[in-house]
Motif scaffolding. Sequence first.
Motif, PDB file in Angstrom:
ATOM      1  N   VAL A 170       0.837  -1.206   0.000  1.00  0.00           N
ATOM      2  CA  VAL A 170       0.000   0.000   0.000  1.00  0.00           C
ATOM      3  C   VAL A 170       0.871   1.255   0.000  1.00  0.00           C
ATOM      4  O   VAL A 170       2.015   1.232   0.455  1.00  0.00           O
ATOM      5  CB  VAL A 170      -0.952   0.059   1.227  1.00  0.00           C
ATOM      6  N   VAL A 171       0.299   2.348  -0.500  1.00  0.00           N
ATOM      7  CA  VAL A 171       0.953   3.660  -0.490  1.00  0.00           C
ATOM      8  C   VAL A 171       0.740   4.284   0.898  1.00  0.00           C
ATOM      9  O   VAL A 171      -0.299   4.089   1.520  1.00  0.00           O
ATOM     10  CB  VAL A 171       0.334   4.565  -1.588  1.00  0.00           C
ATOM     11  N   PHE A 172       1.743   5.049   1.378  1.00  0.00           N
ATOM     12  CA  PHE A 172       1.608   5.736   2.664  1.00  0.00           C
ATOM     13  C   PHE A 172       0.412   6.689   2.635  1.00  0.00           C
ATOM     14  O   PHE A 172       0.108   7.300   1.604  1.00  0.00           O
ATOM     15  CB  PHE A 172       2.863   6.560   2.986  1.00  0.00           C
ATOM     16  N   ASP A 173      -0.221   6.867   3.801  1.00  0.00           N
ATOM     17  CA  ASP A 173      -1.405   7.735   3.922  1.00  0.00           C
ATOM     18  C   ASP A 173      -1.175   9.134   3.348  1.00  0.00           C
ATOM     19  O   ASP A 173      -2.049   9.692   2.686  1.00  0.00           O
ATOM     20  CB  ASP A 173      -1.795   7.889   5.410  1.00  0.00           C
ATOM     21  N   SER A 174       0.012   9.709   3.621  1.00  0.00           N
ATOM     22  CA  SER A 174       0.271  11.107   3.236  1.00  0.00           C
ATOM     23  C   SER A 174       0.501  11.290   1.736  1.00  0.00           C
ATOM     24  O   SER A 174       0.537  12.412   1.243  1.00  0.00           O
ATOM     25  CB  SER A 174       1.502  11.622   3.994  1.00  0.00           C
ATOM     26  N   LEU A 175       0.638  10.173   0.984  1.00  0.00           N
ATOM     27  CA  LEU A 175       1.010  10.292  -0.431  1.00  0.00           C
ATOM     28  C   LEU A 175       0.006   9.620  -1.365  1.00  0.00           C
ATOM     29  O   LEU A 175       0.297   9.427  -2.545  1.00  0.00           O
ATOM     30  CB  LEU A 175       2.402   9.658  -0.646  1.00  0.00           C
ATOM     31  N   THR A 176      -1.171   9.263  -0.850  1.00  0.00           N
ATOM     32  CA  THR A 176      -2.114   8.455  -1.652  1.00  0.00           C
ATOM     33  C   THR A 176      -2.583   9.157  -2.924  1.00  0.00           C
ATOM     34  O   THR A 176      -3.011   8.498  -3.868  1.00  0.00           O
ATOM     35  CB  THR A 176      -3.360   8.072  -0.827  1.00  0.00           C
ATOM     36  N   PRO A 224      -9.106   3.743   5.627  1.00  0.00           N
ATOM     37  CA  PRO A 224      -8.401   3.660   6.910  1.00  0.00           C
ATOM     38  C   PRO A 224      -6.899   3.911   6.729  1.00  0.00           C
ATOM     39  O   PRO A 224      -6.434   4.144   5.619  1.00  0.00           O
ATOM     40  CB  PRO A 224      -8.666   2.221   7.352  1.00  0.00           C
ATOM     41  N   THR A 225      -6.126   3.823   7.799  1.00  0.00           N
ATOM     42  CA  THR A 225      -4.686   4.080   7.735  1.00  0.00           C
ATOM     43  C   THR A 225      -3.958   2.968   6.964  1.00  0.00           C
ATOM     44  O   THR A 225      -4.507   1.885   6.753  1.00  0.00           O
ATOM     45  CB  THR A 225      -4.076   4.157   9.147  1.00  0.00           C
ATOM     46  N   GLU A 226      -2.698   3.238   6.612  1.00  0.00           N
ATOM     47  CA  GLU A 226      -1.925   2.311   5.769  1.00  0.00           C
ATOM     48  C   GLU A 226      -1.807   0.915   6.380  1.00  0.00           C
ATOM     49  O   GLU A 226      -1.892  -0.089   5.670  1.00  0.00           O
ATOM     50  CB  GLU A 226      -0.538   2.885   5.463  1.00  0.00           C
ATOM     51  N   ASN A 227      -1.613   0.819   7.714  1.00  0.00           N
ATOM     52  CA  ASN A 227      -1.483  -0.501   8.355  1.00  0.00           C
ATOM     53  C   ASN A 227      -2.762  -1.319   8.207  1.00  0.00           C
ATOM     54  O   ASN A 227      -2.718  -2.521   7.952  1.00  0.00           O
ATOM     55  CB  ASN A 227      -1.170  -0.338   9.855  1.00  0.00           C
ATOM     56  N   ILE A 228      -3.899  -0.657   8.373  1.00  0.00           N
ATOM     57  CA  ILE A 228      -5.205  -1.340   8.253  1.00  0.00           C
ATOM     58  C   ILE A 228      -5.407  -1.784   6.804  1.00  0.00           C
ATOM     59  O   ILE A 228      -5.831  -2.908   6.536  1.00  0.00           O
ATOM     60  CB  ILE A 228      -6.384  -0.402   8.679  1.00  0.00           C
ATOM     61  N   ARG A 229      -5.076  -0.885   5.862  1.00  0.00           N
ATOM     62  CA  ARG A 229      -5.251  -1.221   4.435  1.00  0.00           C
ATOM     63  C   ARG A 229      -4.363  -2.397   4.042  1.00  0.00           C
ATOM     64  O   ARG A 229      -4.781  -3.285   3.296  1.00  0.00           O
ATOM     65  CB  ARG A 229      -4.922  -0.002   3.555  1.00  0.00           C
TER      66      ARG A 229
END
Length: 491
Positions: free
Chosen positions: A42-48, A100-105
Amino acid sequence: MTKGGMESVELFTTEGKGRGLKAQKEFLPGDVIFAEPAYAAVVFDSLTHVICHTCFKRQERLHRCGQCKFAHYCDRTCQRAAWLNHKNECSAIKRHGKAPTENIRLAARILWKMEREGTGLSEGCLVAIEELQNHVDSFGEEEKKELRADVESFLEFWPPHCQQFGMQLISHIFGVISCNGFTLSDQRGLQAVGVGIFPNLCQANHDCWPNCTVIFNNGNHEAVRSMFHTQMRIELRALSKISPGDELTVSYVDFLSLSEERRTQLKKQYYFDCTCEHCKKQLKDDLMLAVKAGESKPSADTVKEVIQLSKDTLEKINKARMEGHYHEVVKLCRDCLKKQEPVLGDTNIYLLRMLSIASEVLSYLQMFEEAADYAKRMVDGYLKIYHPNNAQLGMAVMRAGVTHWHAGLIEAGHGLICKAYAILLITHGPSHPITKDLEVMRVQTEMELRMFQQNEFMYYKMREAALKNQKIQVMPEPSNENAPSLFHKKE
């Protein structure tokens, strides 16, 4: 034990160290030992919104998924390639109301894949996801609290119609992500942009002076015919000659730290005590702590004072960089270097850190001549410390070469670019975007060097005219982050 695409390696187990990988045949520097696509990524939350969710390349304009409005892609090719992994995520995001956040995704993508393919060994994997180490038993209170919060958020996000997994497996998956999540970088290798799970790579043990390196390759979806497309993958590449039966090792941390600091970091982030040769014998520590030799050798108190000043200055620099005050950063570096130079040796890590920051920020401010001087000294120090085929070294030499080129120091610039190219051919391979960029620079500087050798005066005249018509390409804005580390771990 071998598996599809993994014929050259063997999985083995030793007491104390657990599983590891061994070579089944001889490899030479630059050989690809194996390539592995991500089990899930997955891509990091801040860069989606700025990174493609399929190939993890940074692009100016991305296509957005019309359904969930969350996922972004280079083009229809990347979007089609993503659909198998995005289909469930897409409807879950719509149902949940937000992503949701990257870990959840990432956990959700892993479990959807297990739902599709069943548990046990996946194609091409030496080890099943359920068998990967999770280190949950070693978690401290804070980590356990984060794990509980992640599991809770996951259960809210996970759709009721999907297969329901037990709490133990869900916790295991989050543990695996925490200690085995591999950092994915953009196509220039300069910024960490995402995290993925690569089960085979997880089996490679750490060594501070490894015989392999791991490079992330974003793949190529640009070819007109899909038969020439290559998928996003990691490549395990040989750094030195490897004989059949040798263990394959990678470094989880940057070598440019004292052995005690590396061991502390490894224990904190990966829960093991490093027993590699370089840590046991504290090899290269003497270089990293070097002080000026000769008649006027500084006293122990003076050295201690300068090292403390260096640490304090690095903190001030980080604050100034965060706020974008780059001229302030330059002033701090210059002042600190004046105090360091009469006391610290050329390979001292505190001096090298200051030289690295000064050269990077001065290049960004287009003060290339001063930047080139610092960059040259930094590279000279790095060459005495790093493994000759280290990827970080190659990138640093490349930056120094470009800085010299921009400063009009064409002979030194071309020499450094050639040296960087030789390193990156081994660490990244000839088809990697960074190596291709470097090849273009190598050809260009070679042409300019010939012109310079034939007529120095005319070379500078033409360079001056070219710069008037075309501004020098601005160096990327200095980042406050260190180079992407191998495994993604929240500090």
